[in-house]
Design a protein around this motif. Structure first.
Motif, short mmCIF file in Angstrom:
data_model
loop_
_atom_site.label_atom_id
_atom_site.label_comp_id
_atom_site.label_asym_id
_atom_site.label_seq_id
_atom_site.Cartn_x
_atom_site.Cartn_y
_atom_site.Cartn_z
N MET A 1 0.79 -1.04 -0.07
CA MET A 1 0.04 -0.04 -0.06
C MET A 1 0.89 1.30 0.13
SD MET A 1 -3.04 0.91 2.55
CE MET A 1 -2.20 1.42 4.06
N ARG A 2 0.84 2.00 -1.01
CA ARG A 2 1.44 3.33 -1.21
C ARG A 2 0.82 4.44 -0.52
NH1 ARG A 2 5.05 4.52 -6.12
NH2 ARG A 2 6.47 3.48 -4.72
N LEU A 3 1.36 5.09 0.25
CA LEU A 3 0.60 6.35 0.97
C LEU A 3 1.49 7.53 0.18
CD1 LEU A 3 0.50 5.38 4.67
CD2 LEU A 3 -1.18 5.07 3.01
N GLU A 4 0.51 8.29 -0.48
CA GLU A 4 1.32 9.58 -1.36
C GLU A 4 0.88 10.56 -0.15
OE1 GLU A 4 2.41 9.59 -3.97
OE2 GLU A 4 1.82 7.31 -4.65
N LYS A 5 1.66 11.76 -0.59
CA LYS A 5 1.61 13.09 0.07
C LYS A 5 0.80 14.13 -0.63
CE LYS A 5 4.05 12.63 3.70
NZ LYS A 5 3.50 12.78 5.20
N CYS A 6 -0.13 14.92 -0.46
CA CYS A 6 -0.75 15.94 -1.01
C CYS A 6 0.17 17.14 -1.26
CB CYS A 6 -1.92 16.50 0.04
SG CYS A 6 -2.78 17.87 -0.76
N PHE A 7 0.00 17.53 -2.57
CA PHE A 7 1.06 18.38 -3.09
C PHE A 7 0.80 19.81 -2.37
CE2 PHE A 7 2.11 22.01 -5.95
CZ PHE A 7 3.32 21.53 -6.40
N PHE A 8 -0.28 20.28 -1.93
CA PHE A 8 -0.78 21.33 -1.34
C PHE A 8 -0.51 21.34 0.13
CE2 PHE A 8 -3.15 25.18 0.06
CZ PHE A 8 -2.62 26.00 -0.88
N CYS A 9 -0.99 20.46 0.94
CA CYS A 9 -0.87 20.51 2.45
C CYS A 9 -0.08 19.54 3.18
CB CYS A 9 -2.43 20.52 2.98
SG CYS A 9 -2.99 18.79 2.83
N SER A 10 0.44 18.68 2.47
CA SER A 10 1.48 17.65 2.67
C SER A 10 0.91 16.47 3.63
CB SER A 10 2.55 18.21 3.52
OG SER A 10 3.46 19.14 2.54
N SER A 11 -0.48 16.35 3.60
CA SER A 11 -1.12 15.37 4.25
C SER A 11 -1.10 13.92 3.67
CB SER A 11 -2.46 15.69 4.83
OG SER A 11 -3.31 15.75 3.39
N THR A 12 -1.12 12.81 4.29
CA THR A 12 -1.08 11.58 3.81
C THR A 12 -2.47 11.52 2.93
OG1 THR A 12 -1.87 10.63 5.52
CG2 THR A 12 0.48 10.77 5.14
N ILE A 13 -2.27 10.77 1.73
CA ILE A 13 -3.39 10.40 0.85
C ILE A 13 -3.38 8.82 0.93
CG2 ILE A 13 -4.54 10.52 -1.43
CD1 ILE A 13 -2.88 13.04 -1.90
N TYR A 14 -4.51 8.06 1.24
CA TYR A 14 -4.63 6.67 1.02
C TYR A 14 -5.09 6.33 -0.26
CZ TYR A 14 -3.66 6.92 6.37
OH TYR A 14 -3.20 7.11 7.30
N PRO A 15 -5.04 5.20 -0.53
CA PRO A 15 -5.24 4.67 -2.01
C PRO A 15 -6.68 4.81 -2.14
CG PRO A 15 -3.73 2.92 -0.66
CD PRO A 15 -3.96 4.12 0.20
N GLY A 16 -7.21 5.25 -3.23
CA GLY A 16 -8.46 5.53 -3.38
C GLY A 16 -9.35 6.81 -2.97
N HIS A 17 -8.23 7.53 -2.59
CA HIS A 17 -8.73 8.90 -1.91
C HIS A 17 -8.08 10.12 -2.79
CE1 HIS A 17 -10.94 7.61 1.68
NE2 HIS A 17 -9.85 6.53 1.63
N GLY A 18 -8.73 11.11 -2.65
CA GLY A 18 -7.89 12.40 -3.31
C GLY A 18 -8.26 12.63 -4.91
N ILE A 19 -7.82 13.57 -5.05
CA ILE A 19 -7.62 14.00 -6.67
C ILE A 19 -6.45 13.85 -7.43
CG2 ILE A 19 -8.36 15.67 -8.45
CD1 ILE A 19 -10.42 16.69 -5.76
N GLN A 20 -6.14 13.63 -8.55
CA GLN A 20 -4.94 13.72 -9.29
C GLN A 20 -4.92 14.57 -10.26
OE1 GLN A 20 -3.35 9.94 -10.21
NE2 GLN A 20 -1.28 10.86 -10.78
#
Length: 159
Positions: A1-20
């Motif tokens: 499971m790869r956890l990404e960082k939000c480009f704007f606020c640096s919070s963690t993004i879990y798989p299946g969440h957020g906008i690209q």
């Protein structure tokens, strides 16, 4: 499971969440929520928006330079699976998390200590300025007794 960082606020993004968002030059930006995406589209600077991690680090509210953060960097080097290595890695991750929390707590304590000292200094200055409002009960009693004696002496002189 790869956890990404939000480009704007640096919070963690879990798989299946957020906008690209993919720009014309094929650079991808990942956002944790629409709030971050909208702020990015409005060309807001994350270091000037008060609720972002970038602002907190730029303003000195959070710990920025520490050796513990070296462990969080992503490494794109494939490693052959080894059960012992994974167990040691997971144990080290837990230990590193504890160390980081302890250091952050100490940093926040030190940062708030200066504010507390300034507040005490302001309070002392305010007390010195308005000392006449702070009369202790004994002083008030002595003043009352002195007034009564003064009245008695003036009455005695008048008679």
């Amino acid at each position: 499971m790869r956890l990404e960082k939000c480009f704007f606020c640096s919070s963690t993004i879990y798989p299946g969440h957020g906008i690209q968002f993919v720009r014309n030059d094929s650079k991808t930006f990942k956002f944790c929520r629409s709030k971050c995406h909208k702020a990015f589209k409005k060309k807001r600077n994350p270091r000037k928006v008060r609720w972002t991690k970038a602002f907190r680090k730029a303003a000195g509210k959070e710990l920025t330079v520490d050796t513990v953060y070296e462990f969080e960097k992503r490494r794109n080097v494939p490693v052959k699976y080894n059960r012992e290595l994974w167990q040691k890695t997971v144990a080290a991750m837990k230990k590193i998390a504890e160390i980081r929390k302890r250091r952050e707590r100490q940093y926040i304590k030190n940062r708030l200590r200066t504010g507390r000292a300034k507040q005490l200094q302001r309070d002392r200055k305010d007390i010195q300025k308005n000392i006449h409002l702070l009369k202790t009960p004994m002083v008030a009693k002595k003043i009352a007794v002195a007034r009564i004696k003064a009245k008695a002496t003036t009455q005695a002189m008048e008679e």
